[in-house]
Scaffold this motif. Sequence first.
Motif, short mmCIF file in Angstrom:
data_model
loop_
_atom_site.label_atom_id
_atom_site.label_comp_id
_atom_site.label_asym_id
_atom_site.label_seq_id
_atom_site.Cartn_x
_atom_site.Cartn_y
_atom_site.Cartn_z
N PRO A 71 -52.65 -21.75 -98.71
CA PRO A 71 -52.38 -21.78 -97.27
C PRO A 71 -51.13 -22.58 -96.95
O PRO A 71 -50.83 -23.58 -97.59
CB PRO A 71 -53.63 -22.45 -96.69
CG PRO A 71 -54.22 -23.21 -97.82
CD PRO A 71 -53.87 -22.46 -99.07
N ASN A 72 -50.41 -22.12 -95.96
CA ASN A 72 -49.21 -22.81 -95.49
C ASN A 72 -49.65 -23.87 -94.49
O ASN A 72 -50.04 -23.55 -93.38
CB ASN A 72 -48.25 -21.81 -94.85
CG ASN A 72 -46.92 -22.43 -94.50
OD1 ASN A 72 -46.67 -23.59 -94.80
ND2 ASN A 72 -46.07 -21.66 -93.84
N ILE A 73 -49.64 -25.11 -94.91
CA ILE A 73 -50.08 -26.20 -94.05
C ILE A 73 -48.98 -27.24 -93.91
O ILE A 73 -48.06 -27.30 -94.71
CB ILE A 73 -51.36 -26.88 -94.61
CG1 ILE A 73 -51.05 -27.53 -95.97
CG2 ILE A 73 -52.50 -25.92 -94.70
CD1 ILE A 73 -52.11 -28.50 -96.43
N ARG A 74 -49.11 -28.05 -92.89
CA ARG A 74 -48.17 -29.16 -92.72
C ARG A 74 -48.75 -30.36 -93.47
O ARG A 74 -49.85 -30.80 -93.18
CB ARG A 74 -48.00 -29.47 -91.24
CG ARG A 74 -47.09 -30.65 -91.00
CD ARG A 74 -46.89 -30.91 -89.52
NE ARG A 74 -45.48 -31.14 -89.35
CZ ARG A 74 -44.63 -30.34 -88.74
NH1 ARG A 74 -45.06 -29.24 -88.18
NH2 ARG A 74 -43.36 -30.63 -88.63
N LEU A 75 -47.99 -30.84 -94.45
CA LEU A 75 -48.46 -31.97 -95.23
C LEU A 75 -48.32 -33.27 -94.44
O LEU A 75 -47.44 -33.40 -93.60
CB LEU A 75 -47.66 -32.08 -96.54
CG LEU A 75 -47.83 -30.94 -97.53
CD1 LEU A 75 -46.93 -31.17 -98.74
CD2 LEU A 75 -49.27 -30.83 -97.98
N GLU A 76 -49.20 -34.20 -94.74
CA GLU A 76 -49.13 -35.51 -94.13
C GLU A 76 -48.31 -36.43 -95.03
O GLU A 76 -48.14 -36.15 -96.21
CB GLU A 76 -50.54 -36.04 -93.94
CG GLU A 76 -51.39 -35.16 -93.04
CD GLU A 76 -52.84 -35.57 -92.99
OE1 GLU A 76 -53.11 -36.78 -93.06
OE2 GLU A 76 -53.69 -34.67 -92.89
N ALA A 77 -47.79 -37.50 -94.45
CA ALA A 77 -46.98 -38.44 -95.22
C ALA A 77 -47.49 -39.86 -95.01
O ALA A 77 -48.00 -40.20 -93.94
CB ALA A 77 -45.52 -38.33 -94.82
N ASP A 86 -54.74 -34.02 -98.72
CA ASP A 86 -56.13 -34.45 -98.59
C ASP A 86 -56.99 -33.57 -99.49
O ASP A 86 -57.16 -32.37 -99.24
CB ASP A 86 -56.57 -34.33 -97.13
CG ASP A 86 -57.97 -34.87 -96.89
OD1 ASP A 86 -58.75 -34.96 -97.85
OD2 ASP A 86 -58.27 -35.18 -95.72
N LYS A 87 -57.54 -34.17 -100.54
CA LYS A 87 -58.32 -33.43 -101.53
C LYS A 87 -59.56 -32.79 -100.91
O LYS A 87 -59.96 -31.69 -101.31
CB LYS A 87 -58.72 -34.38 -102.66
CG LYS A 87 -59.46 -33.71 -103.78
CD LYS A 87 -59.77 -34.71 -104.88
CE LYS A 87 -60.52 -34.06 -106.01
NZ LYS A 87 -60.79 -34.98 -107.11
N GLU A 88 -60.15 -33.44 -99.94
CA GLU A 88 -61.37 -32.91 -99.31
C GLU A 88 -61.06 -31.74 -98.37
O GLU A 88 -61.79 -30.77 -98.33
CB GLU A 88 -62.08 -34.03 -98.52
CG GLU A 88 -62.48 -35.23 -99.36
CD GLU A 88 -63.40 -34.86 -100.53
OE1 GLU A 88 -64.32 -34.04 -100.32
OE2 GLU A 88 -63.19 -35.38 -101.63
N ARG A 89 -59.97 -31.84 -97.62
CA ARG A 89 -59.60 -30.78 -96.67
C ARG A 89 -59.00 -29.57 -97.35
O ARG A 89 -59.23 -28.44 -96.92
CB ARG A 89 -58.58 -31.32 -95.66
CG ARG A 89 -59.21 -31.84 -94.40
CD ARG A 89 -58.21 -32.44 -93.46
NE ARG A 89 -57.47 -31.44 -92.69
CZ ARG A 89 -56.45 -31.74 -91.92
NH1 ARG A 89 -56.02 -32.98 -91.81
NH2 ARG A 89 -55.85 -30.80 -91.24
N TYR A 90 -58.18 -29.78 -98.39
CA TYR A 90 -57.46 -28.69 -99.04
C TYR A 90 -57.66 -28.76 -100.56
O TYR A 90 -56.71 -29.04 -101.30
CB TYR A 90 -55.97 -28.76 -98.71
CG TYR A 90 -55.68 -28.80 -97.24
CD1 TYR A 90 -55.83 -27.66 -96.45
CD2 TYR A 90 -55.25 -29.97 -96.62
CE1 TYR A 90 -55.57 -27.69 -95.10
CE2 TYR A 90 -54.98 -30.01 -95.26
CZ TYR A 90 -55.14 -28.86 -94.51
OH TYR A 90 -54.87 -28.89 -93.16
#
Length: 100
Positions: A71-77, A86-90
């Motif tokens: 999935p194309n997601i916006r990564l957090e920093a 986030d291992k749990e979310r993705y």
Amino acid sequence: MNTKSNINVRIDTNVKILANQILDRMGIDQTTAIDMFFRQIIAERRLPFQPTPVQTYGEKTLDIIKRKNIPNIRLEADENGNAYIDKERYPELYDWAVHG
């Protein structure tokens, strides 16, 4: 009158060796291959193949992501600007980032 002309070309040694191996198996020498190439340019009025630019690292990465249906997601920093997943979310994206 059919006159001949010389062409001097500098080419990578490996490219020349590998191409000659293939041409030898086809029973064609370099001169004939180059003549055929030029005649095809004339016949088609363009290069007889479509040159493509070399992909950048980012383009290669995007292609891999698309092929794996990630999935194309916006990564957090974090506070230092380092991206994290986030291992749990993705879980699939995390697995791909860690294991490739």
